[in-house]
Motif scaffolding. Structure first.
Motif, PDB file in Angstrom:
ATOM      1  N   ASP A   5      88.762  37.608  58.530  1.00  0.00           N
ATOM      2  CA  ASP A   5      90.120  37.059  58.463  1.00  0.00           C
ATOM      3  C   ASP A   5      90.331  36.331  57.131  1.00  0.00           C
ATOM      4  OD1 ASP A   5      92.706  36.440  59.600  1.00  0.00           O
ATOM      5  OD2 ASP A   5      91.960  34.405  59.938  1.00  0.00           O
ATOM      6  N   HIS A   6      89.316  35.590  56.696  1.00  0.00           N
ATOM      7  CA  HIS A   6      89.402  34.875  55.418  1.00  0.00           C
ATOM      8  C   HIS A   6      89.528  35.856  54.248  1.00  0.00           C
ATOM      9  CE1 HIS A   6      88.823  31.661  52.541  1.00  0.00           C
ATOM     10  NE2 HIS A   6      87.751  32.259  52.035  1.00  0.00           N
ATOM     11  N   ALA A   7      88.743  36.926  54.263  1.00  0.00           N
ATOM     12  CA  ALA A   7      88.797  37.919  53.181  1.00  0.00           C
ATOM     13  C   ALA A   7      90.184  38.558  53.110  1.00  0.00           C
ATOM     14  CB  ALA A   7      87.721  38.985  53.390  1.00  0.00           C
ATOM     15  N   ASP A   8      90.744  38.908  54.255  1.00  0.00           N
ATOM     16  CA  ASP A   8      92.086  39.486  54.287  1.00  0.00           C
ATOM     17  C   ASP A   8      93.121  38.479  53.796  1.00  0.00           C
ATOM     18  OD1 ASP A   8      94.135  41.494  55.252  1.00  0.00           O
ATOM     19  OD2 ASP A   8      94.643  39.772  56.512  1.00  0.00           O
ATOM     20  N   HIS A   9      92.975  37.238  54.205  1.00  0.00           N
ATOM     21  CA  HIS A   9      93.893  36.163  53.793  1.00  0.00           C
ATOM     22  C   HIS A   9      93.882  36.010  52.267  1.00  0.00           C
ATOM     23  CE1 HIS A   9      94.943  31.615  54.006  1.00  0.00           C
ATOM     24  NE2 HIS A   9      96.041  32.319  54.059  1.00  0.00           N
ATOM     25  N   LEU A  10      92.692  36.035  51.692  1.00  0.00           N
ATOM     26  CA  LEU A  10      92.565  35.928  50.232  1.00  0.00           C
ATOM     27  C   LEU A  10      93.277  37.077  49.527  1.00  0.00           C
ATOM     28  CD1 LEU A  10      88.872  34.817  49.714  1.00  0.00           C
ATOM     29  CD2 LEU A  10      90.872  33.701  48.754  1.00  0.00           C
ATOM     30  N   ASP A  64      69.234  26.322  58.016  1.00  0.00           N
ATOM     31  CA  ASP A  64      70.392  25.513  57.625  1.00  0.00           C
ATOM     32  C   ASP A  64      71.648  26.368  57.783  1.00  0.00           C
ATOM     33  OD1 ASP A  64      72.368  23.986  56.433  1.00  0.00           O
ATOM     34  OD2 ASP A  64      71.125  23.390  54.719  1.00  0.00           O
ATOM     35  N   PRO A  65      72.241  26.367  58.987  1.00  0.00           N
ATOM     36  CA  PRO A  65      73.390  27.231  59.238  1.00  0.00           C
ATOM     37  C   PRO A  65      74.563  27.002  58.283  1.00  0.00           C
ATOM     38  CG  PRO A  65      72.518  26.414  61.302  1.00  0.00           C
ATOM     39  CD  PRO A  65      71.807  25.673  60.199  1.00  0.00           C
ATOM     40  N   LEU A  66      74.859  25.755  57.940  1.00  0.00           N
ATOM     41  CA  LEU A  66      75.965  25.490  57.028  1.00  0.00           C
ATOM     42  C   LEU A  66      75.714  26.172  55.685  1.00  0.00           C
ATOM     43  CD1 LEU A  66      77.937  22.238  56.514  1.00  0.00           C
ATOM     44  CD2 LEU A  66      77.041  23.449  54.538  1.00  0.00           C
ATOM     45  N   ALA A  67      74.506  26.043  55.161  1.00  0.00           N
ATOM     46  CA  ALA A  67      74.167  26.682  53.886  1.00  0.00           C
ATOM     47  C   ALA A  67      74.260  28.208  53.998  1.00  0.00           C
ATOM     48  CB  ALA A  67      72.770  26.260  53.443  1.00  0.00           C
ATOM     49  N   PHE A  68      73.860  28.745  55.134  1.00  0.00           N
ATOM     50  CA  PHE A  68      73.944  30.192  55.371  1.00  0.00           C
ATOM     51  C   PHE A  68      75.399  30.662  55.309  1.00  0.00           C
ATOM     52  CE2 PHE A  68      74.648  33.513  58.648  1.00  0.00           C
ATOM     53  CZ  PHE A  68      73.963  34.561  58.057  1.00  0.00           C
ATOM     54  N   VAL A  69      76.293  29.944  55.983  1.00  0.00           N
ATOM     55  CA  VAL A  69      77.707  30.328  56.006  1.00  0.00           C
ATOM     56  C   VAL A  69      78.300  30.223  54.598  1.00  0.00           C
ATOM     57  CG1 VAL A  69      79.978  29.839  56.985  1.00  0.00           C
ATOM     58  CG2 VAL A  69      77.931  29.664  58.432  1.00  0.00           C
ATOM     59  N   ARG A  70      77.954  29.181  53.872  1.00  0.00           N
ATOM     60  CA  ARG A  70      78.450  29.037  52.493  1.00  0.00           C
ATOM     61  C   ARG A  70      77.948  30.166  51.604  1.00  0.00           C
ATOM     62  NH1 ARG A  70      79.245  23.221  49.867  1.00  0.00           N
ATOM     63  NH2 ARG A  70      80.490  24.593  48.580  1.00  0.00           N
ATOM     64  N   GLU A  71      76.698  30.528  51.781  1.00  0.00           N
ATOM     65  CA  GLU A  71      76.104  31.576  50.952  1.00  0.00           C
ATOM     66  C   GLU A  71      76.830  32.908  51.149  1.00  0.00           C
ATOM     67  OE1 GLU A  71      71.788  33.763  50.607  1.00  0.00           O
ATOM     68  OE2 GLU A  71      71.837  31.636  51.121  1.00  0.00           O
ATOM     69  N   ASP A 126      79.999  32.562  48.964  1.00  0.00           N
ATOM     70  CA  ASP A 126      79.907  32.108  47.572  1.00  0.00           C
ATOM     71  C   ASP A 126      80.342  33.126  46.524  1.00  0.00           C
ATOM     72  OD1 ASP A 126      79.256  29.492  48.000  1.00  0.00           O
ATOM     73  OD2 ASP A 126      77.103  29.744  47.674  1.00  0.00           O
ATOM     74  N   LEU A 127      80.008  34.384  46.698  1.00  0.00           N
ATOM     75  CA  LEU A 127      80.252  35.371  45.642  1.00  0.00           C
ATOM     76  C   LEU A 127      81.697  35.829  45.554  1.00  0.00           C
ATOM     77  CD1 LEU A 127      77.049  37.584  45.899  1.00  0.00           C
ATOM     78  CD2 LEU A 127      77.608  35.886  44.156  1.00  0.00           C
ATOM     79  N   TRP A 128      82.513  35.604  46.609  1.00  0.00           N
ATOM     80  CA  TRP A 128      83.829  36.222  46.603  1.00  0.00           C
ATOM     81  C   TRP A 128      84.997  35.315  46.994  1.00  0.00           C
ATOM     82  CZ3 TRP A 128      86.142  36.213  51.373  1.00  0.00           C
ATOM     83  CH2 TRP A 128      85.292  36.029  52.463  1.00  0.00           C
TER      84      TRP A 128
END
Length: 196
Positions: free
Chosen positions: A65-70, A109-116, A119-121
């Motif tokens: 959903d975030h990718a489509d929103h972007l 570290d789930p938060l770091a996983f989600v951020r990772e 990160d690239l896009w």
């Protein structure tokens, strides 16, 4: 400029977003939100109502959903030179899905996983207004009507938001959202005008 409104459920994000829509900001502005009203957002809404939804699968629904929103809303508006103001954005994913995945056996570290994953896009916000309420107040205001509105869960989400704020203190403006709504909305509007 990309401005986001963040905070746990019941913090008043949507009310602040609506107050910003009614305010004279003096710039061309696109107002948007996540989850979106696309079919991706509809899938997210279905997962919210599903107590048994797999937390990792749910993360990827939110991410789609975030990718489509972007691609559909955020980047085109920014390319037109507009200010974008979003009710929830990527930090919600980091905080909420980071909490949902807390018991996942393969994630240290789930938060770091989600951020990772993002990160690239993703397009990071330029300003994030964080509406700060205690988890008990947030749960009470939200009505604790779904799995994301429970006090214990919101405590984990709030802790994740604190990690995000600590990592990027210059991006965040913290607003005490336990005050009366009109005072909170005025403070949010002033914070956004100051940065514009």
């Amino acid at each position: 400029m990309l401005v986001t409104l963040e905070g746990i459920d019941g913090s008043g994000k949507t009310s602040a977003w609506e107050a910003l829509r009614a305010a004279e900001l003096g710039v061309e502005t696109t107002f948007t939100r996540e989850p979106t009203d696309s079919w991706y957002g509809e899938a997210v809404a279905r997962s919210i109502d599903d107590e048994g939804a797999d937390s990792l699968a749910e993360l990827f629904l939110y991410t789609a959903d975030h990718a489509d929103h972007l691609s559909r809303v955020v980047r085109p508006a920014l390319d037109r030179g507009e200010v974008v103001i979003s009710d929830r954005y990527s930090d919600s994913r980091y905080a909420y899905q980071g909490a949902t995945l807390a018991d996942h056996p393969e994630l240290d570290d789930p938060l770091a996983f989600v951020r990772e994953i993002h990160d690239l896009w993703t397009r990071p916000p330029d300003l994030t207004v964080y509406l700060d309420v205690s988890p008990s107040v947030g749960a009470e205001r939200a009505g604790a009507t779904n799995k994301f509105e429970q006090t214990d869960y919101l405590q984990s989400v709030a802790e994740n938001y604190e990690r995000l704020i600590e990592a990027e203190p210059d991006r965040f403006v913290r607003i005490d959202a336990e005050r009366p709504p009109d005072i909170v909305q005025q403070a949010v509007t002033e914070a956004v005008r100051e940065r514009l």
